[in-house]
Design an enzyme around this catalytic site. Structure first.
Site, PDB file in Angstrom:
ATOM      1  N   ASP A  45      -3.750   2.265  -5.337  1.00  0.00           N
ATOM      2  CA  ASP A  45      -2.405   2.214  -4.734  1.00  0.00           C
ATOM      3  C   ASP A  45      -2.151   0.965  -3.891  1.00  0.00           C
ATOM      4  OD1 ASP A  45      -3.813   2.774  -2.395  1.00  0.00           O
ATOM      5  OD2 ASP A  45      -2.216   4.039  -1.603  1.00  0.00           O
ATOM      6  N   GLU A  46      -2.977  -0.066  -4.087  1.00  0.00           N
ATOM      7  CA  GLU A  46      -2.810  -1.289  -3.293  1.00  0.00           C
ATOM      8  C   GLU A  46      -2.785  -2.526  -4.166  1.00  0.00           C
ATOM      9  OE1 GLU A  46      -5.493  -1.987   0.109  1.00  0.00           O
ATOM     10  OE2 GLU A  46      -5.876   0.159  -0.046  1.00  0.00           O
ATOM     11  N   ASP A 103       0.873  -1.184   0.000  1.00  0.00           N
ATOM     12  CA  ASP A 103       0.000   0.000   0.000  1.00  0.00           C
ATOM     13  C   ASP A 103       0.912   1.237   0.000  1.00  0.00           C
ATOM     14  OD1 ASP A 103      -1.758   2.072   0.502  1.00  0.00           O
ATOM     15  OD2 ASP A 103      -2.777   1.076   2.170  1.00  0.00           O
TER      16      ASP A 103
HETATM   17  P1  TTP Z   1      -5.370   4.965   0.739  1.00  0.00           P
HETATM   18  O1  TTP Z   1      -4.340   3.937   0.434  1.00  0.00           O
HETATM   19  O2  TTP Z   1      -6.560   4.569   1.539  1.00  0.00           O
HETATM   20  O3  TTP Z   1      -4.704   6.181   1.523  1.00  0.00           O
HETATM   21  P2  TTP Z   1      -3.297   6.869   1.322  1.00  0.00           P
HETATM   22  O4  TTP Z   1      -2.441   6.123   0.331  1.00  0.00           O
HETATM   23  O5  TTP Z   1      -3.516   8.300   0.988  1.00  0.00           O
HETATM   24  O6  TTP Z   1      -2.681   6.808   2.762  1.00  0.00           O
HETATM   25  P3  TTP Z   1      -2.120   5.550   3.543  1.00  0.00           P
HETATM   26  O7  TTP Z   1      -0.712   5.874   3.821  1.00  0.00           O
HETATM   27  O8  TTP Z   1      -2.950   5.469   4.784  1.00  0.00           O
HETATM   28  O9  TTP Z   1      -2.293   4.347   2.658  1.00  0.00           O
HETATM   29  O10 TTP Z   1      -5.908   5.598  -0.609  1.00  0.00           O
HETATM   30  C1  TTP Z   1      -5.102   5.769  -1.758  1.00  0.00           C
HETATM   31  C2  TTP Z   1      -5.465   7.047  -2.478  1.00  0.00           C
HETATM   32  O11 TTP Z   1      -6.840   7.031  -2.842  1.00  0.00           O
HETATM   33  C3  TTP Z   1      -5.277   8.293  -1.636  1.00  0.00           C
HETATM   34  O12 TTP Z   1      -3.952   8.798  -1.718  1.00  0.00           O
HETATM   35  C4  TTP Z   1      -6.291   9.238  -2.210  1.00  0.00           C
HETATM   36  C5  TTP Z   1      -7.388   8.345  -2.712  1.00  0.00           C
HETATM   37  N1  TTP Z   1      -8.531   8.379  -1.761  1.00  0.00           N
HETATM   38  C6  TTP Z   1      -9.562   9.292  -1.981  1.00  0.00           C
HETATM   39  O13 TTP Z   1      -9.553  10.040  -2.960  1.00  0.00           O
HETATM   40  N2  TTP Z   1     -10.589   9.352  -1.058  1.00  0.00           N
HETATM   41  C7  TTP Z   1     -10.646   8.541   0.041  1.00  0.00           C
HETATM   42  O14 TTP Z   1     -11.600   8.630   0.853  1.00  0.00           O
HETATM   43  C8  TTP Z   1      -9.570   7.594   0.253  1.00  0.00           C
HETATM   44  C9  TTP Z   1      -9.576   6.699   1.464  1.00  0.00           C
HETATM   45  C10 TTP Z   1      -8.550   7.553  -0.677  1.00  0.00           C
HETATM   46 MG    MG Z   2      -2.205   4.066   0.487  1.00  0.00          MG
END
Ligand code: TTP
Ligand code: MG
Length: 348
Positions: free
Chosen positions: A106-107, A8
């Site tokens: 992103d996962e 992730d």
């Molecule tokens: P995530 O992997 O949930 O979050 P992140 O990568 O920003 O942070 P983390 O370090 O906790 O993994 O989501 C990936 C991307 O998806 C995030 O950068 C932006 C987008 N996103 C949104 O646009 N709205 C949302 O509510 C979420 C959860 C994510």
């Molecule tokens: Mg992320």
């Protein structure tokens, strides 16, 4: 025995912006709607870890984020840039796996059972992946390693940002025991509330519940929950990743009761969504319309069709019908959303 890696990216959108604008590194960055000095509408997409220290989170109204940190750097969402980065990064990750599943922008999951004979080797591979990601993209990620997808994903979330957590088969039960029940996939606020109301907070406590009781409370998911609490997850990697739903939502500049504006906006997001759907060569069966009223009360209605469609005309008719029922409410509308789900590949 399987060895699964979950990756992730850390604060993905914000990290890409900090990389592309080095002056933003180490600073609190919020990616999302324009805050307009606190009067802005819409929500936070994501926040850099520096901004999270102020309590800013994904999905939070941008006006609240602004109130928490007026000095944060607010940037608009540059979706094409993040998609392009994601495609390149996913291709890199895929090269380390025999089986690969992209789970979101992103996962992803990697099945490395064939290249690693034990968890120590998987840790070495994970370090290599992190190095490569830094070398090629100047980005960091968090990695979890486990005997299945459930454990790998939970492990990846334990040491963010830039973490690496490995949970071998032997360690699974002890690893899960102290964690909150909502760490388990599928346990959202409602399920958590039901469990909390009967005194179940941790996964260890969840294990004390009988399978029949869990099924009584949660139906089929109860049986899954029984297995998840014990770290059991036999689900395979889904190599052909397809979105579960495609949609758009719009926050109005001002809360509105103007039927013409509301329908025109709906029509626009229906067209955009169907364009997206066709570009991905998919068809839909279910149509959902969401409404958020001025008091933030949010509700939705869905309709599932008999057969799959990919045309905008059908979507427009049904979306309008679904939306009409919300307009009888005396409250003004803050946001509308439209999405299609139950998707299937169009025949070539
Ligand atoms: P995530 O992997 O949930 O979050 P992140 O990568 O920003 O942070 P983390 O370090 O906790 O993994 O989501 C990936 C991307 O998806 C995030 O950068 C932006 C987008 N996103 C949104 O646009 N709205 C949302 O509510 C979420 C959860 C994510
Ligand atoms: Mg992320």
């Amino acid at each position: 025995m399987r060895i699964i890696i979950h990756i992730d990216l850390d604060a993905f959108f914000a990290q890409v912006e900090q990389r592309d604008h080095p002056e933003l590194r180490g600073k609190p960055v919020v990616v999302g709607a324009d805050p307009k000095q606190g009067k802005g509408r819409g929500v936070v997409s994501t926040a850099s870890y520096e901004a999270r220290k102020f309590g800013i989170r994904s999905g939070m109204p941008i006006s609240i984020a602004y109130r928490k940190c007026p000095n944060c750097i607010f940037l608009p969402v540059d979706m094409p840039k993040y998609v392009e980065n994601s495609n390149r990064i996913m291709a890199l990750f895929k090269s380390f796996a025999n089986k690969f599943e992209q789970a979101s922008i992103d996962e992803c999951y990697l099945d490395v059972s064939q290249r690693c004979t034990n968890f120590e080797q998987a840790i070495e591979l994970a370090k290599k992946i992190k190095e490569k990601l830094w070398e090629q993209e100047k980005l960091t990620c968090s990695i979890g390693i486990g005997p299945n997808k459930l454990i790998a994903k939970i492990a990846a979330g334990q040491q963010k940002p830039n973490g690496l957590v490995c949970v071998s088969e032997k360690e699974v039960l002890d690893f899960l025991a102290p964690l909150d029940v909502d760490e388990l996939l599928g346990v959202g606020p409602k399920t958590k509330e039901v469990l909390n109301s009967i005194g179940i907070y941790t996964i260890k406590e969840l294990r004390k519940m009988q399978k029949t009781k869990l099924i009584e409370l949660f139906g089929k998911f109860g049986a899954t929950l029984y297995e998840f609490a014990r770290g059991i997850d036999n689900s395979p990697l889904i190599e052909q990743w397809e979105p579960k739903s495609i949609g758009r939502q719009v926050t109005f500049e001002k809360n509105t009761k103007d039927v013409k504006t509301i329908f025109a906006t709906l029509s626009k997001i229906v067209i955009e969504t169907i364009q997206d759907l066709k570009a991905q060569k998919l068809k839909y069966k279910t149509i959902t319309v969401k409404v958020r009223y001025e008091d933030f009360f949010t509700t939705s209605k869905a309709q599932t069709l008999e057969t799959y469609h990919d045309d905008a005309a059908t979507a427009q008719i049904i979306a309008r019908k679904l939306l009409t029922s919300f307009l009888e409410d005396p409250r003004a509308i803050r946001l509308i959303g439209f999405s299609v789900s139950k998707l299937q590949k169009s025949k070539p």
